[in-house]
Design a protein around this motif. Structure first.
Motif, mmCIF file in Angstrom:
data_model
loop_
_atom_site.group_PDB
_atom_site.id
_atom_site.type_symbol
_atom_site.label_atom_id
_atom_site.label_comp_id
_atom_site.label_asym_id
_atom_site.label_seq_id
_atom_site.Cartn_x
_atom_site.Cartn_y
_atom_site.Cartn_z
ATOM 1 N N PRO A 1 24.381 45.396 -48.278
ATOM 2 C CA PRO A 1 24.945 45.748 -49.589
ATOM 3 C C PRO A 1 25.106 47.254 -49.730
ATOM 4 N N LYS A 2 25.972 47.638 -50.635
ATOM 5 C CA LYS A 2 26.117 49.059 -50.938
ATOM 6 C C LYS A 2 24.838 49.564 -51.602
ATOM 7 N N PRO A 3 24.520 50.853 -51.424
ATOM 8 C CA PRO A 3 23.361 51.415 -52.141
ATOM 9 C C PRO A 3 23.563 51.255 -53.642
ATOM 10 N N ARG A 4 22.524 50.903 -54.339
ATOM 11 C CA ARG A 4 22.625 50.681 -55.777
ATOM 12 C C ARG A 4 22.781 51.996 -56.520
ATOM 13 N N VAL A 5 23.706 52.025 -57.461
ATOM 14 C CA VAL A 5 23.992 53.235 -58.229
ATOM 15 C C VAL A 5 23.075 53.278 -59.442
ATOM 16 N N ARG A 6 22.251 54.304 -59.539
ATOM 17 C CA ARG A 6 21.322 54.437 -60.656
ATOM 18 C C ARG A 6 22.035 55.044 -61.863
ATOM 19 N N PHE A 7 21.534 54.727 -63.053
ATOM 20 C CA PHE A 7 22.141 55.248 -64.270
ATOM 21 C C PHE A 7 22.127 56.777 -64.295
ATOM 22 N N ILE B 1 40.250 45.528 -66.795
ATOM 23 C CA ILE B 1 39.859 45.111 -65.448
ATOM 24 C C ILE B 1 40.219 46.205 -64.442
ATOM 25 N N GLN B 2 41.430 46.751 -64.579
ATOM 26 C CA GLN B 2 41.863 47.819 -63.679
ATOM 27 C C GLN B 2 41.034 49.073 -63.873
ATOM 28 N N LEU B 3 40.749 49.414 -65.134
ATOM 29 C CA LEU B 3 39.918 50.595 -65.411
ATOM 30 C C LEU B 3 38.540 50.445 -64.776
ATOM 31 N N MET B 4 37.969 49.245 -64.880
ATOM 32 C CA MET B 4 36.657 49.004 -64.298
ATOM 33 C C MET B 4 36.716 49.077 -62.772
ATOM 34 N N THR B 5 37.789 48.542 -62.189
ATOM 35 C CA THR B 5 37.958 48.592 -60.735
ATOM 36 C C THR B 5 38.022 50.032 -60.244
ATOM 37 N N LEU C 1 36.867 52.736 -61.792
ATOM 38 C CA LEU C 1 35.584 53.395 -62.008
ATOM 39 C C LEU C 1 34.573 52.974 -60.945
ATOM 40 N N ALA C 2 34.550 51.673 -60.620
ATOM 41 C CA ALA C 2 33.618 51.181 -59.602
ATOM 42 C C ALA C 2 33.902 51.803 -58.242
ATOM 43 N N LYS C 3 35.181 51.961 -57.921
ATOM 44 C CA LYS C 3 35.557 52.582 -56.644
ATOM 45 C C LYS C 3 35.104 54.040 -56.595
ATOM 46 N N GLU C 4 35.273 54.743 -57.715
ATOM 47 C CA GLU C 4 34.873 56.156 -57.771
ATOM 48 C C GLU C 4 33.361 56.325 -57.686
ATOM 49 N N GLN C 5 32.615 55.466 -58.413
ATOM 50 C CA GLN C 5 31.160 55.604 -58.489
ATOM 51 C C GLN C 5 30.428 54.765 -57.438
#
Length: 306
Positions: free
Chosen positions: A202-208, A235-239, A241-245
């Protein structure tokens, strides 16, 4: 606080009768909680425990605790709060690569789940639990989504969530549904690995804290702009953001409609702690968009908090 004072407090606390009590340690052995605490004191990373989930019947409860020590976040599940904390502490110790040979007892998967099935094949529930402990992943989380049918023919629907992955299955008992979901999760892990040997990582978990401190483009736009513009593709905005973070997104459709006949779903983000939000809509796509909107609102609040 001196080590002697801390040890005396532990001894005093553990000597009292408690429904969550675990096997007594020997005079020289230490529990995972003690070892992790000593590590935290030495390295300035005092562990913090959070009760993530408490479920199950009164005679068979299940607790999930997470523990944070510096940049490491471990999760554990047990039939008592103390047992869950011990598992979480052991997971964190393994991630920190701390020597645990002096522990007073091993934290093993529950025998009911980890035992081989009668036909000699391994139980997928136990396989997933052992895999999580070996690799320092979060323990699989099983959630009852739906219970339908007449009393003599009930059908249960359970989801199995593991890191950023989730699988849903049904059965004529809770145990059967849980096993079916675990079977599907093992099959998915093998598919992602390209063989029967599970090598998926899995990808490393992103902490707050990472979200709060990030000044990247998408997270900065999320902080500044409102989330109330009509016809926005969340949905696109979340996609984006997830890619960036660098976190994963998983949408889980719920078969049961709401009281007013709308579709509903959950969206899970592989942050630490995990973020799960709910959405409803007149179609599955609308429900996904609503769930993404709720998740973005939550991330916006978290990312704007210092």
């Amino acid at each position: 606080m001196s080590q002697e004072t801390y040890q005396a407090m532990i001894t005093s606390t553990d000597s009292s009768p408690n429904k969550d009590s675990l096997p007594r340690a020997s005079a020289t052995a230490k529990t995972p909680i003690q070892i992790l605490h000593e590590y935290g004191v030495k390295h300035g990373k005092i562990p913090a425990y959070v009760l993530e989930k408490a479920e199950g019947e009164a005679h068979q409860p299940s607790f999930v605790f997470s523990v944070t020590a510096g940049d490491v976040c471990g999760t554990g599940e047990g039939s008592s709060k103390k047992a869950a904390k011990h598992v979480a502490a052991e997971v964190a110790l393994r991630m920190l690569q701390v020597d645990t040979t002096a522990m007073s007892f091993p934290v093993k998967p529950e025998s009911n789940d980890a035992a081989p099935e009668s036909n000699g094949t391994p139980n997928s529930v136990g396989t997933l639990q052992e895999l999580s402990l070996q690799r320092g992943w979060r323990l699989p989380e099983y959630t009852m989504l739906l219970e339908t049918g007449p009393p003599h023919r009930r059908e249960f629907t359970v989801t199995c969530a593991m890191e950023s992955l989730s699988e849903t299955a049904s059965g004529n008992s809770k145990k059967a549904a849980k096993k079916a979901a675990a079977d599907k999760m093992v099959a998915k892990l093998q598919s992602l690995s390209g063989s029967s040997e599970i090598t998926w990582t899995p990808k490393p978990r992103v902490r707050f804290e990472n979200l709060q401190n990030s000044s990247a483009e998408k997270i900065s736009l999320l902080r500044r702009n409102p989330l109330s513009i009509p016809n926005t593709d969340y949905i696109q905005l979340m996609t984006e953001l997830a890619k960036e973070q660098n976190f994963d997104i998983a949408y889980l459709d719920i078969d049961e409609l709401t009281a007013n006949g709308q579709y509903q779903c959950l969206v899970e983000l592989s942050t630490c702690p995990v973020t799960v939000c709910h959405g409803t809509g007149i179609s599955r796509t609308n429900a996904h968009n609503a769930a993404a909107h709720s998740a973005l609102q939550y991330i916006k609040i978290v990312a704007s908090t210092k």
